[in-house]
Design a protein around this motif. Structure first.
Motif, short mmCIF file in Angstrom:
data_model
loop_
_atom_site.label_atom_id
_atom_site.label_comp_id
_atom_site.label_asym_id
_atom_site.label_seq_id
_atom_site.Cartn_x
_atom_site.Cartn_y
_atom_site.Cartn_z
N SER A 1 0.84 -1.20 0.00
CA SER A 1 0.00 0.00 0.00
C SER A 1 0.87 1.25 0.00
CB SER A 1 -0.90 0.02 1.23
OG SER A 1 -0.11 0.20 2.41
N LEU A 2 0.24 2.41 -0.23
CA LEU A 2 0.96 3.67 -0.17
C LEU A 2 1.53 3.88 1.23
CD1 LEU A 2 1.85 6.46 -1.19
CD2 LEU A 2 -0.45 7.30 -0.63
N THR A 3 0.72 3.61 2.26
CA THR A 3 1.19 3.78 3.64
C THR A 3 2.39 2.89 3.93
OG1 THR A 3 -1.03 4.39 4.38
CG2 THR A 3 0.53 3.67 6.07
N GLN A 4 2.32 1.64 3.49
CA GLN A 4 3.46 0.74 3.68
C GLN A 4 4.69 1.26 2.97
OE1 GLN A 4 1.41 -2.83 2.25
NE2 GLN A 4 1.83 -3.83 4.21
N SER A 5 4.50 1.82 1.79
CA SER A 5 5.63 2.38 1.05
C SER A 5 6.25 3.54 1.81
CB SER A 5 5.18 2.85 -0.34
OG SER A 5 4.62 1.79 -1.09
N GLN A 6 5.42 4.42 2.33
CA GLN A 6 5.91 5.56 3.09
C GLN A 6 6.65 5.13 4.36
OE1 GLN A 6 2.09 7.45 3.52
NE2 GLN A 6 2.50 8.95 1.88
N ASN A 7 6.23 4.00 4.93
CA ASN A 7 6.81 3.52 6.19
C ASN A 7 7.95 2.53 6.01
OD1 ASN A 7 5.08 5.09 7.71
ND2 ASN A 7 3.54 3.48 7.93
N MET A 8 8.43 2.38 4.78
CA MET A 8 9.56 1.47 4.58
C MET A 8 10.77 1.96 5.37
SD MET A 8 9.49 -0.05 0.70
CE MET A 8 9.53 1.50 -0.16
N ARG A 9 11.45 1.01 5.99
CA ARG A 9 12.61 1.34 6.82
C ARG A 9 13.85 1.48 5.96
NH1 ARG A 9 11.52 -3.97 10.28
NH2 ARG A 9 11.47 -4.64 8.10
N ILE A 10 14.56 2.57 6.14
CA ILE A 10 15.74 2.86 5.33
C ILE A 10 16.97 2.98 6.21
CG2 ILE A 10 16.75 4.41 3.61
CD1 ILE A 10 14.12 3.15 2.69
N PRO A 11 18.02 2.19 5.97
CA PRO A 11 19.30 2.38 6.67
C PRO A 11 20.08 3.48 5.96
CG PRO A 11 19.44 0.46 5.26
CD PRO A 11 18.06 1.03 5.05
N LEU A 12 20.16 4.65 6.59
CA LEU A 12 20.73 5.82 5.92
C LEU A 12 22.19 6.02 6.32
CD1 LEU A 12 19.93 8.25 4.08
CD2 LEU A 12 19.60 9.56 6.20
N PRO A 13 23.12 5.89 5.36
CA PRO A 13 24.53 6.17 5.65
C PRO A 13 24.82 7.67 5.56
CG PRO A 13 24.23 4.71 3.73
CD PRO A 13 22.94 5.39 4.00
N PRO A 14 25.97 8.11 6.05
CA PRO A 14 26.40 9.49 5.79
C PRO A 14 26.42 9.75 4.29
CG PRO A 14 27.82 8.46 7.42
CD PRO A 14 26.94 7.38 6.88
#
Length: 481
Positions: A213-226
């Motif tokens: 869903s759109l909500t699931q897409s928005q809530n995807m977890r992202i490991p953000l590097p520098p």
């Protein structure tokens, strides 16, 4: 070398922070995230985007995911995709919104090989619809599109400069980073391509369809590097993928060369140039007259093409008999019994029973398939596809599948029949695609011209073909190891 698995391993190392070394001098990702949030707030204040409903109900603090799949290196931070990017769902316009020329409307079939191929069945919508009702799903150059309905699920592509304006349908979401767009799009592209996050949140419907869903897409977890490490990660992935591309192109070129070589061997074989003729062999014409006096035989003369010594030209129907399958209904399918060979079971010159259905015994002999029989698809997208049945037990033949049986084994060697017909695939396809619906009749197959050698030479030809193919296969396996 399994290059698909190699790509997957590279992506796995990248998202876990193990592909390139960390640099303690890099600005932490938490600082980058604050800068991105500030840019997002500016866009909201200027009413260029709207605050999400969830964000409006909570404080202004970042929405960090509570549960994460793995630990990230020092300097990295977990966040939600909506913290980094504008994430919007596609739209479905009414039928009257479509026009012959207007604003490009991207459908999921345009996401091909990780690129937007808008030349493939392009569709357009009216500008007033694009700027009005569908304004939230307007695309910009550099946006990332991800399909959220599958299978397949998670196809990704970046909007190219050739599509400065566009819109897209409801089976995808748009991802537009608020800051450092070009780099973040590349990083997110590779992160999402790894598929573990997408697979962890996808759901499966009753019809086997998977979706996000759109909500699931928005809530995807992202490991953000520098930011600096993102740059190093992207550069290293692209460097390694270019090397893999070279390997894959080499494999593709090798496969093309192998196919061409095998085709050339078959061409030489059926023209009498693969092995020498033996004047002591009984002429094929004499043998054919004795076994089938009604056969229409052409031997070498001034009006026909030059045939090798002791060869003759005849129709396939003079030496073979085509049997069509029976129209079994799905009500007759059983969990156990005699295998039923359908068109879907013809694969790579063989018959695969991995997904076959079964039938109870009791049908006519002409519908029975024996070991060594050569089967051909008579209609549909795979018309002309052939396969040899190599099982010891018998099977039944379904409709739209033909069995090309040899009239007399003293006249035609079964393996020569196989190699000859394999060499005629393109010819058969040309005949099959004469109409709108691909199909080929028994009459057309029986009318194929067969350059027939003496039986002894047929066996010499087959032996030489198999010797040469074995060498080629050995080389191919060694290069792919």
């Amino acid at each position: 070398m399994d290059t698909k698995k190699l790509r997957q391993k590279i992506l796995d190392l990248a998202i876990h922070g193990k592909l390139v070394p960390q640099d303690p001098n890099d600005e932490p990702a938490s600082v980058l995230l604050e800068r991105i949030r500030a840019e997002k707030e500016r866009l909201i204040k200027e009413e260029k985007i709207k605050r999400s409903r969830k964000s409006a109900k909570t404080s202004d603090t970042p929405h960090y995911p509570q549960d994460v799949p793995f630990e990230v290196p020092k300097g990295w931070v977990w966040c939600l995709l909506e913290e980094l990017a504008y994430v919007a769902a596609g739209s479905t316009p009414n039928k009257d919104a479509f026009v012959a020329k207007g604003i490009p409307y991207i459908k999921m079939y345009n996401l091909r090989v990780q690129k937007i191929d808008f030349d493939f069945h392009p569709q357009y919508i009216k500008r007033e619809i694009h700027e009005g009702k569908l304004h939230r799903s307007r695309t910009e150059i550099g946006d990332l599109l991800m399909n959220i309905v599958g299978p397949p699920l998670g196809k990704l592509a970046v909007i190219p400069s050739t599509l400065p304006e566009g819109n897209f349908n409801q089976a995808a979401v748009l991802i537009r980073p608020y800051h450092h767009k070009e780099l973040l799009v590349k990083y997110l592209f590779y992160y999402l391509s790894e598929m573990s996050e997408i697979n962890s949140i996808s759901t499966k419907g009753s019809a086997g369809q998977v979706n996000i869903s759109l909500t699931q897409s928005q809530n995807m977890r992202i490991p953000l590097p520098p930011l600096a490490e993102q740059q190093r990660i992207v550069e290293e992935i692209e460097r390694l993928f270019k090397l893999i591309d070279i390997i894959e192109q080499g494999k593709a070129d090798l496969q093309t060369t192998i196919t061409q070589t095998k085709n050339k061997i078959l061409d030489l074989a059926i023209h009498g140039k693969l092995v020498p003729q033996d004047p002591n062999d009984e002429p094929a014409s004499e043998l054919l007259k004795r076994i089938n006096p009604k056969a229409q035989i052409t031997c070498d003369n001034e009006h026909s093409r030059k045939l090798p010594y002791n060869w003759c030209l005849c129709n396939l129907g003079d030496v073979c008999m085509l049997e069509n399958g029976f129209a079994f209904s799905s009500d007759q399918y059983k969990a156990k019994g005699t295998p039923l060979i359908r068109i879907s079971n013809i694969k790579d010159n063989e018959i695969s029973l991995s997904s076959c259905v079964f039938i109870n015994e009791g049908y006519e002999e002409k519908y029975i398939v024996h070991s060594g029989d050569l089967l051909i698809a008579m209609s549909g997208a795979t018309t002309g596809k052939m396969g040899i049945y190599n099982q010891k037990y018998v099977a039944y033949l379904n409709q739209r599948v033909g069995n090309i049986k040899i009239v007399d084994s003293n006249l035609l060697f079964d393996k020569y029949r196989n190699y000859f017909l394999f060499s005629q695939k393109n010819k058969i396809l040309e005949l099959a695609y004469g109409g709108a619906q691909p199909n080929i009749s028994g009459k057309v197959i029986n009318s194929l011209f067969v350059p027939l050698p003496p039986l002894a030479e047929q066996k010499r030809i087959v032996k030489k073909i198999e010797e040469l193919f074995l060498v080629i296969d050995t080389v191919e396996q060694a290069l792919q190891a």
